[in-house]
Design a protein around this motif. Structure first.
Motif, PDB file in Angstrom:
ATOM      1  N   LEU A 158      44.993  54.082  51.852  1.00 41.70           N
ATOM      2  CA  LEU A 158      44.087  53.483  50.880  1.00 41.70           C
ATOM      3  C   LEU A 158      42.696  54.087  50.981  1.00 41.70           C
ATOM      4  O   LEU A 158      42.373  54.767  51.955  1.00 41.70           O
ATOM      5  CB  LEU A 158      44.029  51.965  51.034  1.00 41.70           C
ATOM      6  N   VAL A 159      41.899  53.820  49.945  1.00 44.11           N
ATOM      7  CA  VAL A 159      40.531  54.311  49.934  1.00 44.11           C
ATOM      8  C   VAL A 159      39.577  53.163  50.249  1.00 44.11           C
ATOM      9  O   VAL A 159      39.908  51.990  50.076  1.00 44.11           O
ATOM     10  CB  VAL A 159      40.165  54.950  48.574  1.00 44.11           C
ATOM     11  N   HIS A 160      38.387  53.527  50.707  1.00 49.80           N
ATOM     12  CA  HIS A 160      37.394  52.527  51.057  1.00 49.80           C
ATOM     13  C   HIS A 160      36.020  53.169  50.982  1.00 49.80           C
ATOM     14  O   HIS A 160      35.893  54.369  50.735  1.00 49.80           O
ATOM     15  CB  HIS A 160      37.643  51.981  52.470  1.00 49.80           C
ATOM     16  N   GLY A 161      34.985  52.364  51.190  1.00 51.59           N
ATOM     17  CA  GLY A 161      33.631  52.902  51.208  1.00 51.59           C
ATOM     18  C   GLY A 161      32.795  52.369  50.059  1.00 51.59           C
ATOM     19  O   GLY A 161      33.252  51.588  49.225  1.00 51.59           O
ATOM     20  N   PRO A 162      31.519  52.791  49.983  1.00 48.54           N
ATOM     21  CA  PRO A 162      30.601  52.259  48.974  1.00 48.54           C
ATOM     22  C   PRO A 162      31.033  52.536  47.537  1.00 48.54           C
ATOM     23  O   PRO A 162      30.809  51.710  46.651  1.00 48.54           O
ATOM     24  CB  PRO A 162      29.266  52.946  49.300  1.00 48.54           C
ATOM     25  N   GLU A 163      31.653  53.692  47.292  1.00 47.78           N
ATOM     26  CA  GLU A 163      32.121  53.989  45.936  1.00 47.78           C
ATOM     27  C   GLU A 163      33.223  53.022  45.510  1.00 47.78           C
ATOM     28  O   GLU A 163      33.267  52.575  44.365  1.00 47.78           O
ATOM     29  CB  GLU A 163      32.642  55.433  45.846  1.00 47.78           C
ATOM     30  N   THR A 164      34.090  52.681  46.450  1.00 48.88           N
ATOM     31  CA  THR A 164      35.166  51.732  46.160  1.00 48.88           C
ATOM     32  C   THR A 164      34.592  50.361  45.819  1.00 48.88           C
ATOM     33  O   THR A 164      34.984  49.732  44.829  1.00 48.88           O
ATOM     34  CB  THR A 164      36.115  51.603  47.376  1.00 48.88           C
ATOM     35  N   LEU A 165      33.670  49.892  46.636  1.00 54.37           N
ATOM     36  CA  LEU A 165      33.067  48.577  46.411  1.00 54.37           C
ATOM     37  C   LEU A 165      32.300  48.539  45.091  1.00 54.37           C
ATOM     38  O   LEU A 165      32.379  47.550  44.351  1.00 54.37           O
ATOM     39  CB  LEU A 165      32.135  48.228  47.571  1.00 54.37           C
ATOM     40  N   ALA A 166      31.559  49.601  44.793  1.00 54.87           N
ATOM     41  CA  ALA A 166      30.789  49.636  43.545  1.00 54.87           C
ATOM     42  C   ALA A 166      31.704  49.568  42.328  1.00 54.87           C
ATOM     43  O   ALA A 166      31.392  48.894  41.336  1.00 54.87           O
ATOM     44  CB  ALA A 166      29.935  50.903  43.498  1.00 54.87           C
ATOM     45  N   MET A 167      32.849  50.226  42.396  1.00 49.47           N
ATOM     46  CA  MET A 167      33.774  50.216  41.264  1.00 49.47           C
ATOM     47  C   MET A 167      34.427  48.850  41.099  1.00 49.47           C
ATOM     48  O   MET A 167      34.577  48.354  39.980  1.00 49.47           O
ATOM     49  CB  MET A 167      34.834  51.305  41.452  1.00 49.47           C
ATOM     50  N   ILE A 168      34.806  48.222  42.205  1.00 47.71           N
ATOM     51  CA  ILE A 168      35.423  46.891  42.124  1.00 47.71           C
ATOM     52  C   ILE A 168      34.484  45.909  41.436  1.00 47.71           C
ATOM     53  O   ILE A 168      34.911  45.082  40.616  1.00 47.71           O
ATOM     54  CB  ILE A 168      35.788  46.388  43.535  1.00 47.71           C
ATOM     55  N   GLU A 169      33.184  45.996  41.737  1.00 52.83           N
ATOM     56  CA  GLU A 169      32.216  45.063  41.178  1.00 52.83           C
ATOM     57  C   GLU A 169      32.065  45.198  39.665  1.00 52.83           C
ATOM     58  O   GLU A 169      31.523  44.295  39.009  1.00 52.83           O
ATOM     59  CB  GLU A 169      30.856  45.276  41.859  1.00 52.83           C
ATOM     60  N   ARG A 170      32.572  46.275  39.091  1.00 52.24           N
ATOM     61  CA  ARG A 170      32.502  46.466  37.637  1.00 52.24           C
ATOM     62  C   ARG A 170      33.557  45.653  36.896  1.00 52.24           C
ATOM     63  O   ARG A 170      33.444  45.459  35.684  1.00 52.24           O
ATOM     64  CB  ARG A 170      32.690  47.948  37.295  1.00 52.24           C
ATOM     65  N   TYR A 171      34.577  45.189  37.613  1.00 53.07           N
ATOM     66  CA  TYR A 171      35.723  44.586  36.952  1.00 53.07           C
ATOM     67  C   TYR A 171      35.774  43.071  37.130  1.00 53.07           C
ATOM     68  O   TYR A 171      35.225  42.506  38.075  1.00 53.07           O
ATOM     69  CB  TYR A 171      37.019  45.189  37.502  1.00 53.07           C
ATOM     70  N   HIS A 172      36.493  42.455  36.183  1.00 48.69           N
ATOM     71  CA  HIS A 172      36.852  41.044  36.282  1.00 48.69           C
ATOM     72  C   HIS A 172      38.339  40.955  35.973  1.00 48.69           C
ATOM     73  O   HIS A 172      38.794  41.415  34.919  1.00 48.69           O
ATOM     74  CB  HIS A 172      36.060  40.198  35.283  1.00 48.69           C
ATOM     75  N   VAL A 173      39.118  40.395  36.904  1.00 43.67           N
ATOM     76  CA  VAL A 173      40.564  40.327  36.710  1.00 43.67           C
ATOM     77  C   VAL A 173      41.046  38.891  36.806  1.00 43.67           C
ATOM     78  O   VAL A 173      40.361  38.011  37.336  1.00 43.67           O
ATOM     79  CB  VAL A 173      41.314  41.198  37.752  1.00 43.67           C
ATOM     80  N   GLN A 174      42.248  38.678  36.287  1.00 45.82           N
ATOM     81  CA  GLN A 174      42.823  37.335  36.338  1.00 45.82           C
ATOM     82  C   GLN A 174      43.333  36.989  37.734  1.00 45.82           C
ATOM     83  O   GLN A 174      43.205  35.852  38.186  1.00 45.82           O
ATOM     84  CB  GLN A 174      43.964  37.236  35.315  1.00 45.82           C
ATOM     85  N   VAL A 175      43.920  37.992  38.398  1.00 48.78           N
ATOM     86  CA  VAL A 175      44.536  37.738  39.696  1.00 48.78           C
ATOM     87  C   VAL A 175      44.247  38.886  40.661  1.00 48.78           C
ATOM     88  O   VAL A 175      44.339  40.054  40.272  1.00 48.78           O
ATOM     89  CB  VAL A 175      46.069  37.563  39.588  1.00 48.78           C
ATOM     90  N   ALA A 176      43.916  38.543  41.902  1.00 44.59           N
ATOM     91  CA  ALA A 176      43.879  39.519  42.996  1.00 44.59           C
ATOM     92  C   ALA A 176      45.009  39.177  43.956  1.00 44.59           C
ATOM     93  O   ALA A 176      45.235  37.997  44.257  1.00 44.59           O
ATOM     94  CB  ALA A 176      42.547  39.481  43.732  1.00 44.59           C
ATOM     95  N   VAL A 177      45.724  40.197  44.412  1.00 42.93           N
ATOM     96  CA  VAL A 177      46.846  40.009  45.334  1.00 42.93           C
ATOM     97  C   VAL A 177      46.573  40.840  46.572  1.00 42.93           C
ATOM     98  O   VAL A 177      46.481  42.072  46.497  1.00 42.93           O
ATOM     99  CB  VAL A 177      48.179  40.448  44.687  1.00 42.93           C
ATOM    100  N   ILE A 178      46.414  40.172  47.706  1.00 42.33           N
ATOM    101  CA  ILE A 178      46.101  40.891  48.942  1.00 42.33           C
ATOM    102  C   ILE A 178      46.945  40.365  50.101  1.00 42.33           C
ATOM    103  O   ILE A 178      47.414  39.225  50.068  1.00 42.33           O
ATOM    104  CB  ILE A 178      44.604  40.787  49.304  1.00 42.33           C
ATOM    105  N   GLY A 179      47.122  41.192  51.102  1.00 44.14           N
ATOM    106  CA  GLY A 179      47.766  40.772  52.333  1.00 44.14           C
ATOM    107  C   GLY A 179      46.714  40.264  53.313  1.00 44.14           C
ATOM    108  O   GLY A 179      45.556  40.071  52.958  1.00 44.14           O
ATOM    109  N   ALA A 180      47.135  40.081  54.555  1.00 46.41           N
ATOM    110  CA  ALA A 180      46.219  39.584  55.583  1.00 46.41           C
ATOM    111  C   ALA A 180      46.711  40.008  56.951  1.00 46.41           C
ATOM    112  O   ALA A 180      47.915  40.103  57.185  1.00 46.41           O
ATOM    113  CB  ALA A 180      46.110  38.063  55.516  1.00 46.41           C
ATOM    114  N   SER A 181      45.779  40.264  57.857  1.00 50.07           N
ATOM    115  CA  SER A 181      46.140  40.506  59.251  1.00 50.07           C
ATOM    116  C   SER A 181      46.359  39.203  59.998  1.00 50.07           C
ATOM    117  O   SER A 181      47.160  39.132  60.927  1.00 50.07           O
ATOM    118  CB  SER A 181      45.031  41.300  59.954  1.00 50.07           C
ATOM    119  N   ALA A 182      45.601  38.161  59.591  1.00 52.44           N
ATOM    120  CA  ALA A 182      45.654  36.898  60.311  1.00 52.44           C
ATOM    121  C   ALA A 182      45.161  35.766  59.416  1.00 52.44           C
ATOM    122  O   ALA A 182      44.382  35.982  58.480  1.00 52.44           O
ATOM    123  CB  ALA A 182      44.794  36.969  61.574  1.00 52.44           C
ATOM    124  N   LEU A 183      45.626  34.547  59.727  1.00 56.12           N
ATOM    125  CA  LEU A 183      45.224  33.347  58.998  1.00 56.12           C
ATOM    126  C   LEU A 183      44.936  32.236  59.991  1.00 56.12           C
ATOM    127  O   LEU A 183      45.727  32.003  60.899  1.00 56.12           O
ATOM    128  CB  LEU A 183      46.346  32.874  58.056  1.00 56.12           C
TER     129      LEU A 183
END
Length: 264
Positions: A158-183
């Motif tokens: 996967l990709v990460h970093g400031p460019e990734t975060l800046a692009m995510i902030e441009r969008y609005h979505v109905q659903v986000a689906v993520i995993g987790a290391s711990a709960l």
């Protein structure tokens, strides 16, 4: 036997207990360890220094973090709890419903979700930092995978970093689906710092979030907190959490949805 030799088993036992404590909460402070183990802060600091010199932990200001807390690489995790993750993925696709704007994170659970979503039969734009997710969805012509920019992390795909975060902030979505290391009662946490930042941003721009996690993640705390339990969060899991964890999740308005395994 010298006095020093007589003390060694006790020290080994104490250091084992320190490692066990860090395995549950990988960012404990010196004073917490001192209180839990009933020894002085000076003793704890000496133990932490020895464990650091052995390469088993990393020292931080006022405490330590457990190096072995980081997850195995994606290729290894894909071989774990396959049936459970497949059941979780199928249920998550049902919960996504007809949403046509989705964000999907990285990791093994997210990849199982992408495979299940690929055959779901409805059109959607799927924004993702994970190459494996984009590749899976590209095989369905109704799906439009949008690959985020950023610095590529080869072991996690996967990709990460400031460019990734800046692009995510441009969008609005109905659903986000993520995993987790711990709960745990605090919320959802992630072992990989850069991924944790990405998933937190995804949760912030989504109307609702599905957390995909098998029972092996319950009652644990990874390095960085992605987000707390709240009303627009659903935990999709293969087994109900214990009463204490379930009560903490529900008390904050989140929903627990237990997937049913396919026994055919």
């Amino acid at each position: 036997m010298s006095e020093q030799d007589a003390r060694r088993p006790r020290k080994r036992e104490r250091q084992d207990r320190i490692l066990s404590a860090l395995n549950v909460n990988p960012a404990l402070r010196v004073h917490q360890l001192s209180e839990d183990l009933g020894v002085s802060t000076e003793t704890i600091r000496r133990d932490l220094t020895e464990l650091h010199d052995q390469g088993r932990i990393d020292r931080t200001y006022g405490g330590a973090v457990y190096r072995q807390r980081f997850e195995p690489a994606l290729a290894e995790r894909l071989l774990l709890n396959v049936h459970e993750r497949q059941a979780i993925a199928r249920r998550a696709v049902e919960l996504v419903g007809e949403a046509d704007a989705i964000m999907v994170g990285g990791g093994a659970s997210a990849l199982h979700f992408a495979r299940a979503l690929r055959g779901a039969g409805h059109a959607a734009t799927v924004i993702t930092p994970a190459f494996g997710v984009a590749i899976e969805l590209s095989e369905n012509p109704a799906m439009e995978p949008l690959m985020l920019p950023g610095i590529y992390h080869g072991r996690e795909g996967l990709v990460h970093g400031p460019e990734t975060l800046a692009m995510i902030e441009r969008y609005h979505v109905q659903v986000a689906v993520i995993g987790a290391s711990a709960l745990n009662a605090e919320g959802v946490s992630e072992a990989m710092l850069s991924a944790g930042a990405i998933y937190a941003a995804m949760m912030a721009c989504a109307e609702r979030t599905l957390i995909l996690a098998d029972h092996g993640k319950f009652g644990k705390r990874a390095l960085t907190l992605v987000g707390p339990w709240r009303e627009n969060v659903t935990l999709v899991c293969d087994r109900a959490p214990d009463e204490e964890l379930a009560a903490a999740i529900v008390a904050r308005g989140a929903v627990i949805d237990v997937a049913t395994a396919d026994i055919s």
